[in-house]
Design a protein around this motif. Sequence first.
Motif, short mmCIF file in Angstrom:
data_model
loop_
_atom_site.label_atom_id
_atom_site.label_comp_id
_atom_site.label_asym_id
_atom_site.label_seq_id
_atom_site.Cartn_x
_atom_site.Cartn_y
_atom_site.Cartn_z
N ASN A 114 -2.41 15.46 2.56
CA ASN A 114 -2.11 15.73 3.96
C ASN A 114 -2.13 17.22 4.27
O ASN A 114 -2.55 17.63 5.37
CB ASN A 114 -0.75 15.15 4.32
N ALA A 115 -1.69 18.05 3.31
CA ALA A 115 -1.70 19.50 3.52
C ALA A 115 -3.13 20.02 3.67
O ALA A 115 -3.42 20.86 4.53
CB ALA A 115 -0.99 20.20 2.35
N VAL A 116 -4.03 19.54 2.82
CA VAL A 116 -5.44 19.96 2.91
C VAL A 116 -6.07 19.49 4.22
O VAL A 116 -6.74 20.26 4.93
CB VAL A 116 -6.24 19.42 1.70
N GLN A 117 -5.87 18.23 4.55
CA GLN A 117 -6.48 17.68 5.76
C GLN A 117 -5.94 18.38 7.01
O GLN A 117 -6.69 18.67 7.96
CB GLN A 117 -6.20 16.17 5.86
N SER A 118 -4.64 18.67 7.03
CA SER A 118 -4.04 19.33 8.17
C SER A 118 -4.57 20.74 8.35
O SER A 118 -4.85 21.18 9.47
CB SER A 118 -2.51 19.36 8.01
N PHE A 119 -4.74 21.48 7.25
CA PHE A 119 -5.27 22.84 7.34
C PHE A 119 -6.70 22.84 7.86
O PHE A 119 -7.06 23.65 8.72
CB PHE A 119 -5.22 23.51 5.96
N VAL A 137 -9.52 13.52 8.37
CA VAL A 137 -8.77 12.35 8.84
C VAL A 137 -7.34 12.45 8.34
O VAL A 137 -7.10 12.52 7.13
CB VAL A 137 -9.40 11.03 8.34
N LEU A 138 -6.40 12.44 9.29
CA LEU A 138 -4.98 12.46 8.93
C LEU A 138 -4.41 11.05 9.02
O LEU A 138 -4.77 10.29 9.92
CB LEU A 138 -4.21 13.39 9.88
N PRO A 139 -3.52 10.69 8.10
CA PRO A 139 -2.92 9.34 8.17
C PRO A 139 -1.95 9.24 9.33
O PRO A 139 -1.27 10.20 9.68
CB PRO A 139 -2.19 9.21 6.82
N GLY A 140 -1.91 8.05 9.94
CA GLY A 140 -0.96 7.80 11.03
C GLY A 140 0.16 6.93 10.54
O GLY A 140 -0.06 5.94 9.84
N CYS A 141 1.38 7.27 10.94
CA CYS A 141 2.53 6.53 10.42
C CYS A 141 2.56 5.10 10.95
O CYS A 141 3.12 4.20 10.32
CB CYS A 141 3.82 7.26 10.78
N GLY A 149 0.81 -1.21 0.00
CA GLY A 149 0.00 0.00 0.00
C GLY A 149 0.84 1.26 0.00
O GLY A 149 0.55 2.22 -0.72
N ASN A 150 1.90 1.27 0.80
CA ASN A 150 2.77 2.44 0.84
C ASN A 150 3.52 2.63 -0.48
O ASN A 150 3.73 3.77 -0.93
CB ASN A 150 3.77 2.31 1.98
N HIS A 151 3.93 1.52 -1.09
CA HIS A 151 4.71 1.62 -2.32
C HIS A 151 3.87 2.18 -3.47
O HIS A 151 4.38 2.98 -4.27
CB HIS A 151 5.27 0.24 -2.70
N PHE A 152 2.61 1.76 -3.56
CA PHE A 152 1.78 2.16 -4.70
C PHE A 152 0.92 3.39 -4.39
O PHE A 152 -0.03 3.68 -5.14
CB PHE A 152 0.87 0.99 -5.13
N ASN A 196 -3.22 1.15 6.89
CA ASN A 196 -4.44 1.46 6.14
C ASN A 196 -4.98 2.85 6.45
O ASN A 196 -6.06 3.21 5.99
CB ASN A 196 -5.56 0.44 6.41
N SER A 197 -4.27 3.66 7.21
CA SER A 197 -4.77 5.00 7.51
C SER A 197 -4.68 5.94 6.32
O SER A 197 -5.41 6.92 6.24
CB SER A 197 -4.01 5.59 8.70
N GLN A 198 -3.78 5.64 5.37
CA GLN A 198 -3.65 6.50 4.19
C GLN A 198 -4.90 6.42 3.32
O GLN A 198 -5.39 7.44 2.83
CB GLN A 198 -2.43 6.10 3.37
N ILE A 199 -5.44 5.23 3.13
CA ILE A 199 -6.66 5.11 2.34
C ILE A 199 -7.83 5.76 3.07
O ILE A 199 -8.74 6.32 2.45
CB ILE A 199 -6.98 3.64 2.00
N ASP A 200 -7.80 5.74 4.40
CA ASP A 200 -8.84 6.44 5.16
C ASP A 200 -8.80 7.93 4.87
O ASP A 200 -9.85 8.57 4.73
CB ASP A 200 -8.64 6.20 6.66
N SER A 201 -7.60 8.48 4.81
CA SER A 201 -7.46 9.90 4.53
C SER A 201 -7.92 10.24 3.11
O SER A 201 -8.59 11.25 2.87
CB SER A 201 -6.01 10.33 4.74
#
Length: 636
Positions: free
Chosen positions: A332-337, A357-361, A319-322, A365-370
């Motif tokens: 992440n910039a939009v979600q953080s703002f 929703v911000l992804p957690g390192c 998931g991280n690679h693709f 699967n938190s990236q797809i949530d974001s």
Amino acid sequence: MSDDDIIQRYGTPEFIDDDDMDLDSQLSLNSEEELDHNRTDLQSHDNGISAVAVVSSDNSSRTKVGKLLGRAGDLIWSNFDTKYNGHKVISNKCKICKVAVSARARRMKSHVMTCKNSIVASRSSSCPAVPVSAANTVPVSAVGSISVIEKQLQEEFLHQKISGLDGTNKIQTGIKNFVKIIGGKAKDELDKALGKFLFSGNISFNILENKEFKNFVNLLNPAYTVPSHDRIGSTVLDAVYKEVWEIMEKELEKYKWSAAAGWLIQKAIEDAKTQFNCNVVGVVTDNCSTMSALHKLIRQNYPEIETIGCNAHLFNLLGNHFTPSDLKAQINAVQSFMKSHHFTMASLKNRKANMPVLPGCTRWNSQIDSFINYKNNHADYLNVAREIKKNSLDKKTGEKLDKVLNILKDTYVYDCVESSVKILEPICRALDGCQQNSATIADAVHYWIKLDNELPDVISDDLYYQKQRKLGMLPVSIAAYLLHPKYKGAELRDSDKNLGINWISSKNNFYICISGELKKRKPDYFFDSYLDPEVQASMTPLDWWKQSATSAVPVDLLKIIETLFTLPAGSSGIERCFSTLGNIMTKHRNRLSVEKATKLCCINGFYKLMHEQENKKNNSERLRGKRKFDSGQVSI
């Protein structure tokens, strides 16, 4: 001074009675000889004490001197025939049984409690006392209304439990019959139950000092006293831990064990044999380079142990690679703002939009949530940003807003998010599946096959994907997939199937024939009733093999089956122990010792697993936070 003047000035005279007083200092209220009670005003020589003279029928008199407003005479005297000679008692007999009794209130009460005739009389006449008449009535001014006295006597004899009444020994009702007291084993069991609640829920012991919690417990049961902080953290914790540990030992002795703590593998193997009397059949670790070197050492020193990489970790790496890094940074910039400013959050809340929703390192699967959250909130984000642009903002916030607006207006970014979500959907499902505690290596192969069919060819043919797939599709995993009663080797590539068959034949060539029997409708090695798909779906693969196999199936094959379906798909289960320990040893509980934190972690994990299994048995497991993908629509 007249009687009325004395009563008006000092009140109704009452007389002191004491169990240790001589009888000549007791007041007789009733007498079989119909005592003639005459009040006579007497004035003491010095201190103005009033007295009452009681004159008997034989013209002998005695005087009882007492302070006004003293304690009333004991009513037990009404049940005895007392004769006096001046101030001394010459005879004191029970009115019912005519037995002489010592002229002490305590002795007379004891006699009445054991006098059968008195009990029979109390049952027949509702009161053993002498019938009230004008001749034996004490004046109201002396001790109060005689009807009240008679009523008290009746209630006393009707409600007291006296031995010998019905041939059984009964004990007089005491205060304990009206007050609930919790102590001894009952208190220990309640303390243990409270401890299990605190330990399994990871609740700080400080709640025991909370006043509202104590009030809540008091409303449930006023007799229960909340244990102290020290008792819960020592005696109760040790008792619960001992109970949990004994259960775990019994369960581990029934099954083979798969160790996941790779850096402590040698100690874990020895502990499994000495403490739990079970054999280690496999080691599951993550897939870093150091773990790969560990796998080689294990195969050299313990050739009978299978070494497997964590499939959930492999799917997370995919998931991280693709996921394009530049796209990830923009979202992440939009979600953080949107999340870091109160005016944006207030606007989103008014619009009833989902919170950013911000992804957690460390949260897989938190990236797809974001990405999904950005996709669903895109229109609301754009409108909120345009509204804020109209207001005056400081320079730094204005620059960030301009960057966010450019990203939101860029349709290419939105299209990239949509395409990334479609690619990440099957990987996300595979990752969620392999993170379950019940997932085995056969389930991991099933998810790899699904990825082959669902991912675009550009992804499935990628060299990085093929590398991770090879690490996940091990021969032992494919053999488990071939022997799984539900999968039965379906949709396997020929090259993969050959790896699994070779692994099975390395144990025994005859086992290949038995694995092929799984696809037959009437096999020779299994009972027909167990071939129903509904039956197979309702049972674990290990239980299915143990119950469906006939006597023709070799015992050695069943041992291999037990090994294959014991190996988990990944190390997620043991990784959760680290998360649990992190939730226990917080900055607010940083004084916990390692020993106590270990016990809390063990108890917490045990009850989580027990509750999960119970929910599965009841078919009522609530899938909290699980992702659902329906016809291209993604929701969290």
